[in-house]
Design an enzyme around this catalytic site. Structure first.
Site, PDB file in Angstrom:
ATOM      1  N   GLU B 285       0.893  -1.028  -0.109  1.00 39.96           N
ATOM      2  CA  GLU B 285      -0.020   0.019  -0.022  1.00 39.96           C
ATOM      3  C   GLU B 285       0.830   1.299   0.021  1.00 39.96           C
ATOM      4  O   GLU B 285       0.410   2.410  -0.532  1.00 39.96           O
ATOM      5  CB  GLU B 285      -1.063  -0.087   1.296  1.00 39.96           C
ATOM      6  CG  GLU B 285      -2.219   0.848   1.285  1.00 39.96           C
ATOM      7  CD  GLU B 285      -3.280   0.586   2.035  1.00 39.96           C
ATOM      8  OE1 GLU B 285      -3.459  -0.582   2.489  1.00 39.96           O
ATOM      9  OE2 GLU B 285      -4.046   1.647   2.641  1.00 39.96           O
ATOM     10  N   GLU B 288       2.156   1.819  -3.379  1.00 40.14           N
ATOM     11  CA  GLU B 288       0.792   2.350  -4.188  1.00 40.14           C
ATOM     12  C   GLU B 288       0.561   3.642  -3.752  1.00 40.14           C
ATOM     13  O   GLU B 288       0.412   4.706  -4.920  1.00 40.14           O
ATOM     14  CB  GLU B 288      -0.353   1.435  -3.833  1.00 40.14           C
ATOM     15  CG  GLU B 288      -1.506   1.643  -4.581  1.00 40.14           C
ATOM     16  CD  GLU B 288      -2.795   0.873  -4.279  1.00 40.14           C
ATOM     17  OE1 GLU B 288      -2.835   0.385  -2.919  1.00 40.14           O
ATOM     18  OE2 GLU B 288      -3.740   0.514  -4.862  1.00 40.14           O
ATOM     19  N   CYS B 305      -8.373  -2.117   4.502  1.00 43.93           N
ATOM     20  CA  CYS B 305      -8.014  -3.244   5.459  1.00 43.93           C
ATOM     21  C   CYS B 305      -9.515  -3.450   6.049  1.00 43.93           C
ATOM     22  O   CYS B 305      -9.722  -4.642   6.553  1.00 43.93           O
ATOM     23  CB  CYS B 305      -7.371  -2.746   6.644  1.00 43.93           C
ATOM     24  SG  CYS B 305      -5.614  -2.212   5.747  1.00 43.93           S
ATOM     25  N   SER B 325      -7.349   1.444  -2.013  1.00 43.35           N
ATOM     26  CA  SER B 325      -6.218   0.769  -2.357  1.00 43.35           C
ATOM     27  C   SER B 325      -6.613  -0.613  -2.869  1.00 43.35           C
ATOM     28  O   SER B 325      -7.530  -1.205  -2.490  1.00 43.35           O
ATOM     29  CB  SER B 325      -5.352   0.350  -0.987  1.00 43.35           C
ATOM     30  OG  SER B 325      -4.449  -0.382  -1.225  1.00 43.35           O
ATOM     31  N   LYS B 364     -15.137  -9.632   8.271  1.00 40.95           N
ATOM     32  CA  LYS B 364     -14.041 -10.572   8.074  1.00 40.95           C
ATOM     33  C   LYS B 364     -14.808 -11.981   7.284  1.00 40.95           C
ATOM     34  O   LYS B 364     -14.016 -12.529   6.565  1.00 40.95           O
ATOM     35  CB  LYS B 364     -12.945 -10.828   8.804  1.00 40.95           C
ATOM     36  CG  LYS B 364     -12.274  -9.433   9.121  1.00 40.95           C
ATOM     37  CD  LYS B 364     -11.094  -9.362   8.343  1.00 40.95           C
ATOM     38  CE  LYS B 364     -10.169  -8.101   8.644  1.00 40.95           C
ATOM     39  NZ  LYS B 364      -9.665  -7.690   7.358  1.00 40.95           N
ATOM     40  N   GLU B 367     -15.950 -11.288   4.118  1.00 40.27           N
ATOM     41  CA  GLU B 367     -14.812 -11.177   3.268  1.00 40.27           C
ATOM     42  C   GLU B 367     -14.246 -12.244   2.779  1.00 40.27           C
ATOM     43  O   GLU B 367     -13.812 -12.445   1.532  1.00 40.27           O
ATOM     44  CB  GLU B 367     -13.634 -10.017   3.901  1.00 40.27           C
ATOM     45  CG  GLU B 367     -12.574  -9.839   2.917  1.00 40.27           C
ATOM     46  CD  GLU B 367     -11.412  -8.939   3.624  1.00 40.27           C
ATOM     47  OE1 GLU B 367     -11.192  -8.057   3.127  1.00 40.27           O
ATOM     48  OE2 GLU B 367     -10.824  -9.481   4.759  1.00 40.27           O
ATOM     49  N   GLU B 372     -13.822 -13.136  -4.985  1.00 45.06           N
ATOM     50  CA  GLU B 372     -12.560 -12.739  -5.385  1.00 45.06           C
ATOM     51  C   GLU B 372     -11.244 -13.413  -4.545  1.00 45.06           C
ATOM     52  O   GLU B 372     -10.204 -13.532  -4.971  1.00 45.06           O
ATOM     53  CB  GLU B 372     -12.343 -11.223  -5.227  1.00 45.06           C
ATOM     54  CG  GLU B 372     -13.073 -10.560  -6.034  1.00 45.06           C
ATOM     55  CD  GLU B 372     -14.551 -10.050  -5.580  1.00 45.06           C
ATOM     56  OE1 GLU B 372     -14.914 -10.781  -4.431  1.00 45.06           O
ATOM     57  OE2 GLU B 372     -15.402  -9.235  -5.896  1.00 45.06           O
ATOM     58  N   CYS B 501     -10.263  -1.414  14.848  1.00 37.48           N
ATOM     59  CA  CYS B 501     -10.364  -2.884  14.963  1.00 37.48           C
ATOM     60  C   CYS B 501     -10.687  -3.316  16.372  1.00 37.48           C
ATOM     61  O   CYS B 501     -11.199  -4.225  16.929  1.00 37.48           O
ATOM     62  CB  CYS B 501      -9.447  -3.642  14.441  1.00 37.48           C
ATOM     63  SG  CYS B 501      -8.979  -3.532  12.631  1.00 37.48           S
TER      64      CYS B 501
END
Lengths: 405, 568
Positions: B285, B288, B305, B325, B364, B367, B372, B501
């Site tokens: 990142e 990037e 994230c 990102s 999560k 996710e 993907e 988090c």
């Protein structure tokens, strides 16, 4: 014994092209004068609580951007007086509204009407349409919105009604702030019942002092009562406060019990009020006398029952209504009404026990002191009252073998 | 000037600031008035009426949470009338539930943290006289992260309010009236079929077991029992400073060593650290960011994230997808490496590796199931599920020896540790970006201005001759507001959960600001104690680039460590 045709007589003078002379008359007076006339008239709210009308006007008198709402969400079972007023003469309601709006300088006016009142809505729409065409003839600008309710009884509570207009879930609001401080869209708001407002043009026409001479010292003017149930001649009657007794209303005006049956009970002001027995029928019909014997005029729904009516199943039916119509927000009202309904259903089915009546009383007591709004606080009134005054009939339905005393 | 109000509570005099509620004033006198629908930081709802108190002169009881103090007020919190009424309300409430062994208190998600039990104790409930009245209850299992059981819902509205007021995602609502009143979603479609970000904040405020994560626990145990499977596990940064709370310890204590020991005892083949891939995220990142800064394209760069944030962006902020990102989250970077690089190293077949993650997060779970992500991570356990797992293997957690994480994904820097708190990703990225761009070593690497639990933070950092404007925002309402002015910034860190988090939907429940602060301090203290505090200095990271990934943003990196987003 006769009706007092006061409000009713002006209601019968409906004209399609009405030019609102009484409203024009007040526009020449000061706002303060209008409030003073209302104060002198001692007019009290006809929605059920009997709150002095001028006080709400005083609260907002010096405030900016006051909003005004007509509560026409007439949902109390057995009540049909507001519908009567609007269907008979919508102009009259509008005139009363405009007078009060001027008194508090309200420009945004709302009429929240029960959605099922198709005929009343139609007539009101036409009347507003005409009023809008002659708006320029008044030296006062305003905007009237007609809002149709979607069938929830709780919208009759003023803060729930306000939430409903705002497009929110109609839960009651936590008070304070009261609507007169922070109401519709946060603006100071006056909410009045249709019948209350309908009395206003009369006060302007005759003067507050003259109006106050009608009725008793605490209950001035007349009241529309909705007589229904096991009665020969049901309908909307206009009575002068304090001029007759419940017995006279039922047996003279209403021509007695249907088919000559024997009277058993009467609900004096809708299903949130305490039931009266034969021995209590000589009570004078005014706010203070009814309060003295532990009940109230409520919304003016007088529902008569004869001997053939099973009061236990009436109580169960009432509990069914409250169970389904609570907004479901506060626990005592939501869960309490459900339990009461459950307990009464079991009693009605003959599988209840003696202690159920104590539980019902306890729930009703809890709800009356902790519920958020008037619906919850008064939901148990009729039921506990009936179970006390007609205890025998409840006990007769108990499971066999249970002690009766 | 602040007006002081004098009042009496149970005869005791007290002066409090104007605007204080009776509930708050009573707390100052050490009366904890019980309540259910009240929740700090959310609007006053006034539905449970459990906090009812007697105020002299009032015919009815008043709710302590929704009543402001006034001069000369006399409050009684413990009269017979008040106490009996509270019991009565509570009994009525309980009768709404099938409160028997079928709906067992032993198996409930809140078996040991149920507020109903606490309130029952606080009001001295001694009998339950009302019967449960049967009614249909539904289960909402449409979501991959969040699970709702209506049968345990007391419609206190806390979940609805946190969703509407804190996250402003507003997928939960009250529906119907009367006994049918319930918490619902748009057209009752279920959380999986509406714009739910699966952040799990609703779980955190629920007083009962009505909302919890979708459990992966039993599936993990099943895999552990399968001898053919090689089960690896990664632990997210924020878990180590909160897991202790579930064993009665104070928040903020670092239990990473005990967790490794416990997971080994339970039978995981390898225990790795998500912090490793957090460092890797910074490499990717950070590169990037440098690239975008050079080309000026798609700025500001927004972090990726937080899967709750990604869900939110895909559902509600679709014009920003190009700014986010392309880096996978550390969880998914780890998953990808565990089934490629690690599999190669250990000569294992992909299908025999079970990759488990332990996350402070419910999103999560969603996710990991995204198409993907190709099942790179098989199962996600929340911090709460981890505690259940440890307890169910009868392990005396607090007394365990400390074991280090396994190689090759066990070495991490202080920069990775602070990923668990709002501002951490930004700080870690700045440490690396600054040093790479300037080729200098930072004198002080503590970027104090990006730290703290404040919802929105801003800072400007001078790198070479350029002023870099950064913003750090946590909580989705805060994010929504900040993004209205996104042009002001070069780099924005967004975390869906307020505070980051450490306050994720998978964390131990019933947290207040004090608990969050302790967890945050715990993370910064890990950072401080690490010998390496810059992601690009992590030797294990340098190794994996040499041996496998070549360079940040290389073809291999793009294949394994980056992803794409789509409008949903």
């Amino acid at each position: 014994m006769k009706e007092k045709l006061y409000l009713k007589s002006i209601l019968s003078e409906f004209k399609e092209k009405y030019d609102y002379p009484l409203f024009k008359k007040v526009l020449n007076a000061s706002r303060r004068d209008v409030v003073n006339e209302i104060k002198k008239s001692k007019l009290r709210g006809r929605g059920g609580a009997g709150f002095p009308t001028y006080k709400k006007l005083e609260y907002v008198f010096d405030k900016d951007n006051v909003h005004f709402i007509v509560n026409a969400d007439e949902g109390e079972p057995g009540t049909f007086k507001d519908r009567f007023i609007i269907e008979k003469n919508p102009n009259h309601l509008l005139e009363g509204l405009l007078i009060l709006a001027y008194a508090v300088e309200a420009k945004n006016l709302y009429i929240y009407i029960r959605g099922e009142y198709k005929e009343a809505i139609h007539k009101l729409e036409k009347a507003i349409q005409y009023l809008n065409t002659i708006k320029e003839t008044f030296n006062y600008s305003f905007d009237i919105s007609l809002v149709k309710g979607a069938g929830a009884y709780v919208c009759g509570d003023e803060t729930s009604l306000i939430n409903s207009i705002e497009g929110k879930r109609p839960n009651s609001r936590i008070k304070p702030p009261y609507p007169t401080e922070e109401g519709l869209y946060g603006y100071p708001t006056v909410v009045n019942n249709v019948e209350t407002i309908a009395n206003v043009p009369l006060i302007i026409r005759d003067g507050g002092e003259t109006y106050a001479k009608i009725g008793t010292s605490e209950s001035t003017g007349t009241k529309l009562v909705c007589l229904s149930g096991r009665i020969e001649k049901a309908g909307v009657y206009e009575i002068e406060f304090g001029s007759l007794t419940m017995r006279e209303l039922i047996f003279d005006l209403g021509k007695g019990i249907k088919n000559g049956n024997k009277f058993a009970f009467v609900i004096p002001g809708g299903i949130s009020t305490c039931v009266l027995t034969d021995t209590e029928l000589d009570v004078s019909l005014d706010y203070e006398s009814l309060k003295e014997i532990g009940t109230s005029f409520g919304s003016g729904a007088v529902i008569v029952g004869d001997e053939q009516v099973d009061i236990v199943s009436v109580a169960r039916n009432v509990s069914d209504f409250f169970m389904n119509e609570t907004c479901g927000m506060c626990y005592p009202c939501k869960e309490g009404n459900r339990q009461i309904h459950h307990l009464l259903s079991e009693i009605d089915k003959g599988i209840g026990t003696f202690e159920y009546l104590d539980l019902i009383r306890e729930i009703s007591n809890t709800t009356s002191i902790t519920a958020r709004c008037g619906l919850g606080q008064s939901a148990g009134n009729f039921i506990t009252c009936a179970s006390e005054k007609f205890r025998e009939q409840f006990l007769r339905k108990m499971k066999v073998g249970d002690p009766i005393d | 000037m602040i007006q002081l109000i004098n009042l009496k509570i149970n005869g005791e005099e007290i002066s409090v600031k104007e605007g204080t509620t009776v509930l708050e004033a009573a707390k100052k006198l050490n009366y904890n008035i019980p309540s259910l629908c009240y929740q700090e930081d959310l609007s006053i709802y006034g539905s449970c009426r459990i906090c009812s108190v007697q105020i002299k002169g009032q015919p009815t009881l008043s709710i302590a949470c929704g009543t402001e103090v006034s001069e000369g007020m006399e409050v009684i919190t413990n009269s017979e009338r008040v106490m009996d009424t509270r019991k009565s309300i509570f009994e009525l409430l309980i009768a709404n539930h099938q409160f028997d062994c079928e709906l067992n208190c032993l198996t409930c998600s809140k078996a040991f943290s149920c507020e109903l039990k606490k309130v029952a104790e606080a009001i001295g409930v001694d009998s339950l006289r009302y019967k449960f009245i049967d009614q249909p209850f539904e289960i909402d299992d449409t979501s991959k992260g969040v699970y709702r059981e209506e049968s345990k819902c007391i419609s206190c509205g806390r979940c609805v309010r946190v969703c509407n007021e804190v996250q402003t995602v507003s997928v939960l609502t009250m529906a119907n009236r009367g006994p049918q009143t319930k918490v619902s979603t748009f057209y009752d479609r279920g959380l999986g079929n509406v714009d739910c970000t699966q952040c799990g904040q609703c779980i955190k405020v629920c007083p009962t077991g009505a909302i919890h994560e979708v459990y992966h626990l039993n599936q993990v145990i099943h895999e552990l029992r399968n001898p053919k499977k090689h089960v690896v596990v990664q632990i997210a940064p924020a878990v180590r400073v909160s897991i202790g709370e579930l064993f009665g310890e104070k928040p903020g204590m670092n239990y990473e060593g005990q967790m490794v020991t416990a997971l080994k005892k339970i039978g995981f083949d390898k225990v790795f650290d998500t912090n490793f891939t957090a460092d890797l995220t910074i490499m990717e990142e950070g590169s990037e960011f440098i690239k975008r800064l050079e080309t000026g394209e798609n700025l500001p760069l927004i972090t990726s994230c937080s899967p709750g944030w990604i869900n939110y962006a895909e559902l509600r902020q679709q014009d920003l997808l190009k700014n986010i990102s392309t880096c996978k989250s550390p969880q998914q970077m780890f998953g990808a490496l565990s089934k490629t690089y690690y599999a190669e190293q250990e000569k294992l077949k992909r299908e025999n590796i079970v990759s488990v993650s332990i996350m402070p997060c419910t999103a999560k779970k969603f996710e990991s199931k995204r198409s993907e992500m190709k099942d790179d991570v098989d199962f996600v356990l929340t911090t709460r599920e981890l505690a259940k797992l440890i307890k169910s293997y009868s392990i005396d957690f607090l007394n365990l020896e400390i074991t280090p994480f396994d190689a090759p994904f066990g070495i991490s820097t202080g920069a990775a540790a602070i990923f668990g708190t709002s501002g951490g990703v930004m700080e870690a990225a700045l440490r690396t970006a600054y040093e790479i761009l300037t080729d200098e070593t930072l004198d002080t690497i503590d970027f104090e201005m990006v730290r703290g639990l404040t919802g929105t933070k801003e800072a400007t950092i001078k790198i070479l001759d350029q002023e870099i404007n950064v913003a750090i925002v946590s909580g989705l309402e805060n994010a929504k507001q900040l993004l209205k002015n996104k042009e002001k910034y070069h780099f924005i860190e967004i975390m869906a959960c307020p505070g980051g988090c450490l306050n994720g939907g998978g964390q131990p429940l019933h947290t207040d600001q004090e608990v969050l602060k302790k967890r945050m301090e715990g993370l910064y203290s890990i950072d401080e104690k690490r010998s390496i505090r810059r992601s690009h200095k992590n030797p294990a990271i340098q190794n994996i680039y040499e041996a496998f990934l070549i360079n940040p943003l290389s073809e291999k990196s793009h294949e394994l460590l980056h992803t794409s987003y789509k409008q949903r």
